[in-house]
Design an enzyme around this catalytic site. Structure first.
Site, short mmCIF file in Angstrom:
data_model
loop_
_atom_site.label_atom_id
_atom_site.label_comp_id
_atom_site.label_asym_id
_atom_site.label_seq_id
_atom_site.Cartn_x
_atom_site.Cartn_y
_atom_site.Cartn_z
N HIS B 19 0.83 -1.20 0.00
CA HIS B 19 0.00 0.00 0.00
C HIS B 19 0.86 1.25 0.00
O HIS B 19 0.62 2.18 -0.77
CB HIS B 19 -0.91 -0.01 1.22
CG HIS B 19 -1.85 1.14 1.26
ND1 HIS B 19 -2.96 1.21 0.45
CD2 HIS B 19 -1.86 2.27 2.01
CE1 HIS B 19 -3.60 2.33 0.71
NE2 HIS B 19 -2.96 2.99 1.65
N GLU B 41 -2.07 -5.27 -4.31
CA GLU B 41 -2.84 -4.97 -3.12
C GLU B 41 -4.19 -5.69 -3.15
O GLU B 41 -4.66 -6.18 -2.13
CB GLU B 41 -3.05 -3.47 -3.06
CG GLU B 41 -3.02 -2.91 -1.69
CD GLU B 41 -3.44 -1.46 -1.73
OE1 GLU B 41 -3.05 -0.75 -0.85
OE2 GLU B 41 -4.19 -1.07 -2.65
N ASN B 362 -6.22 10.86 2.62
CA ASN B 362 -7.54 10.40 3.07
C ASN B 362 -8.58 11.50 2.99
O ASN B 362 -9.71 11.27 2.57
CB ASN B 362 -7.47 9.91 4.52
CG ASN B 362 -7.23 8.42 4.58
OD1 ASN B 362 -7.39 7.73 3.58
ND2 ASN B 362 -6.85 7.94 5.74
#
Lengths: 158, 648
Positions: B19, B41, B362
């Site tokens: 990641h 991933e 994020n």
């Protein structure tokens, strides 16, 4: 039941330090391995800490380091008066220093390798786990304390 | 992995490594690598969620992927990498995505070699070890050498067997074997150790030691570094690297030298004057002492500054990441960076980089909505992302806040129950729920994107911050955005403090925590049942905490008349004390060195008279006293006097 197992264990040899520092706690004689002792200091009133057991007197300044102090008299429920003989024994355990308040340092005892007797521990005596054994010395029995266990369990340090 | 298909931690680690490699590749525009790692991933995620059990074929594919990653890194430039490897990449991706069982068998040696090279830095060596056929007669034992190698390195051994004759022709006293060894030295070993291992056999064997080709492409160190940081692996190299050196401008050092010189001069003046103290000389002595103090203080500051770096160095990475991420997602984001000048210990600043990057990514991916969604919600189409760094209460607080959709309380809870993180009937506070998103294996994103979104980010962020001794706090308001607050501990060893006295005890609060101090008048104080003492100030009511109680000092009759209003983060409260002794500079000593951490206590310091004084932690005290951040008393409106009256 606890008693019988202890008595059975009395014949086993207890590993003992070659020399011990003996001190007095409320009329009783105790000792610790002299190799753990760093220095002996005159008693200075420690700075108390919040939210800790009462026998943890606080912290003192040991040449710039902040070191906790454990009042052994209070720990063993003995009378804790402070007079001119009261001293702080600074011990080193796992790289940390801890001060132990005692009534008086009496002597350094040489211990024969087979001299230490097992202490008659009773199950309800929680303090027993800090006691390595008893050393007969000058007509009395000196209680040999396990500094490392005492300190790590009381201070919550490793 | 084949041995322990159930080892979740291992799978998680590999997953995180992949990641962050993906993240790092994305950050530097390494498209093909990002694509490949994304596929990787996906496979790992299947393992992680237990949909699939790792099998031999999977591991083969994984190794092959490692191989491809290495080639990509070797090639370095994106153009070369993309064009040459594209077909193979597609195959690999397809393979990974289909989780092909019948993946082509990979030559084990090559795969292993790939693994070694991929994970090696300059510590990798290729050793050819060919004992002469009469080696045994000379008393040499190749096995001993190999054992020695085993102790200093992790090695991959290939025995070259061409020289071994048929069984019936073997002469037991002759050595036929040749080894080709690819090894990676353990961190504390170096080339010399390796040479030493062969020292005793160099006369009877041919030994060649060559460093393994190290990728000279720039991306390698970047990827390595973040992998180590995020996966929590390679701790040795990382902390070692941090502790090893620090780059300081020569100018700074010259200033330090000058300052020490002046200090020596000032000291000799004091010494001279104090040798023969007469009343007439007292004034000049005082002057000289003051001079020394000034120099000392400056020296102190400069020495501290050597270790400090401005947050700007950490922030600089964010701009690019936000630009790329928002571009790819079709979102409009305005990034505001505040507190570029806030200084942070170099070691911490370096380690803060990756967690901060994660939070920012994020926020762009999950926090902020698309322009259409924003317009529908009546917000300006451009989302705001603010990253602020401030020194606060002896700590540095870094806040990442967005004005996006906020966290969805219900969705988090539902998912947590699904994943078995909480019981379905558990009653949780908002804070507890928000903190769930930082548990391992949690993600609230509805779609899995290549940017972020499998919930690996936050648990690692939290863990990395915890490793630095800090904490991560999450606040959110649905529809109005979320704020992630990183609080890093104090690394400054000297700080400004306010000396307080309660009973006979003197203690210190960090000056940065102090809003103001005041004399308490009886009419300003109220007692509210269940809330304790309240201080009424124009415009706000604050809880009053008793320093005596907080320090477990013996209670005494009559409270002090002075109070210090402390402001730490969102806590604001008054601390009642007996006396204020003034401002001073204190040297912070950790209680942990010889004892342990105590709640509400930042550390201790030694006063001029040699006694120890505790340094209070404003935020910690509030927590000890049970002040809830979110239920701060706003104004008397919260509880009317009538209501209070019924309780009394």
């Amino acid at each position: 039941m606890e008693l019988t197992t202890q008595m059975g264990a009395q014949n086993l040899k207890i590993p003992a330090p070659a020399q011990c520092m003996a001190f007095r706690l409320g009329g009783q004689a105790y000792a610790v391995d002299i190799l753990a002792v760093q220095e002996i200091r005159r008693f200075t009133t420690p700075t108390s800490l919040p939210d800790v057991p009462s026998y943890l007197s606080g912290v003192i300044n040991l040449r710039g380091a902040v070191v906790p102090v454990l009042d052994l008299r209070a720990r063993f429920n003995l009378e804790a008066a402070i007079d001119r003989l009261t001293v702080i024994i600074v011990v080193a355990v796992h790289g940390k220093n801890v001060g132990l308040v005692v009534d008086e340092v009496t002597s350094v005892i040489k211990v024969a390798s087979d001299a230490v007797r097992a202490a008659p521990t009773l199950a309800h005596q929680a303090d027993g786990s800090f006691i390595i054994g008893l050393i007969p010395h000058a007509d009395q029995l000196v209680t040999l304390l396990d500094v490392s266990r005492l300190v790590s369990s009381e201070l919550g340090t490793a | 992995m084949e041995e322990n298909p159930d080892d979740q931690e291992l799978i998680n680690d590999v997953f995180r490594a992949a990641h962050s490699l993906k993240g790092a590749a994305g950050a530097i525009g390494f498209q093909s690598l990002a694509e490949l790692t994304h596929a990787l991933e996906t496979l790992l995620d299947c393992w992680r969620s237990g949909e699939l059990q790792p099998t031999r074929a999977h591991v083969d594919a994984l190794l092959k992927a490692c191989d491809a990653i290495r080639q990509l890194l070797d090639n370095g430039t994106e153009h070369a990498g993309a064009s040459q490897l594209a077909p193979e990449l597609c195959v690999l991706r397809a393979e990974l995505e289909k989780l092909a069982v019948g993946a082509n068998t990979i030559d084990t040696a090559a795969a292993v070699a790939a693994k070694v090279t991929a994970s090696s830095s300059t510590h990798g060596y290729c050793v050819k070890f060919a004992p002469k056929s009469e080696a045994f007669q000379w008393g040499a034992d190749p096995l001993l050498v190999l054992r020695e190698l085993n102790s200093i390195s992790s090695r991959y051994l290939v025995v070259l067997t061409e020289t071994i004759p048929d069984l019936d022709q073997i002469d037991t006293a002759t050595c036929y074997m040749t080894w080709q060894i690819e090894l990676e030295l353990l961190t504390d070993a170096d080339r010399n150790t390796l040479d030493e291992a062969f020292m005793f056999v160099q006369d009877v064997a041919e030994v060649s030691i060559e460093p393994l080709a190290t990728p000279d492409a720039a991306p390698e160190p970047v990827a390595d570094e973040s992998t180590a940081a995020i996966a929590g692996e390679g701790k040795g190299t990382r902390s070692g690297g941090e502790a090893a050196t620090i780059r300081v401008a020569t100018e700074k050092i010259d200033k330090l030298v000058d300052l020490v010189g002046e200090l020596v001069i000032a000291h000799s003046a004091v010494r001279e004057l104090s040798k023969n103290p007469t009343p007439e000389r007292l004034a000049s002595l005082q002057e000289a002492v003051l001079q020394t103090e000034r120099h000392l203080r400056e020296l102190q500051e400069r020495v501290m500054s050597v270790r400090m770096v401005p947050m700007g160095t950490v922030f600089s990475r964010l701009t690019r990441v936000v630009r790329e991420a928002s571009g790819r997602l079709g979102k409009q984001v305005q990034l505001e960076l505040d507190g570029n000048d806030t200084e942070l210990d170099k070691g911490l600043a370096e380690r803060l980089g990756d967690p901060l990057l994660h939070l920012v990514r994020n926020a762009v991916d999950h926090g902020l909505e698309s322009p259409e969604e924003r317009a529908a919600a009546g917000k300006p189409s451009t989302g705001r992302l603010r990253v602020v760094a401030r020194p606060r209460g002896g700590s540095v607080v870094v806040e990442v806040s967005d004005d996006g959709r906020g966290l969805n309380r219900e969705k988090i809870l539902k998912k947590a129950v699904e994943r078995g993180l909480v019981a379905s009937d558990a009653v949780l506070t908002d804070e507890q729920i928000y903190s769930l998103i930082s548990s391992a294996g949690f993600s609230t994103a509805e779609t899995v994107t290549d940017l972020s979104g499998r919930g690996v980010g936050l648990d690692v962020v939290k863990r990395n911050i915890a490793e630095m001794g800090g904490d991560l706090n999450i606040r959110s308001e649905p529809g109005h955005g979320s704020t992630f607050t990183i609080r890093l501990p104090l690394t400054l060893t000297i700080m400004e403090g306010l000396l307080l006295k309660a009973g006979n005890t003197v203690c210190v609060v960090p000056l940065v925590d102090v809003a103001f101090s005041l004399r308490l008048r009886p009419e300003q104080q109220r007692s509210l049942a269940g809330l304790g003492q309240i201080l009424d100030l124009p415009g706000e009511s604050l809880p009053i905490l008793e320093l005596v109680d907080l320090l477990s000092l013996p209670p005494r009759s009559g409270g002090g008349e002075l109070a210090v209003v402390l402001q730490t983060g969102s806590h604001r409260y008054a601390l009642r004390v007996d006396a204020l002794l003034g401002q001073t500079q204190v040297v912070v000593k950790s209680l942990e060195t010889h004892f342990r951490r105590l709640p509400g206590i930042l550390g201790a310091t030694i006063l001029g008279d040699g006694r120890v004084a505790l340094i209070l932690d404003g935020a910690g005290l509030a927590a000890v006293a049970g002040l809830d951040v979110n239920e701060r008393l706003q104004a008397p409106t919260l509880l009317t006097h009538a209501e209070a009256g019924t309780w009394n």
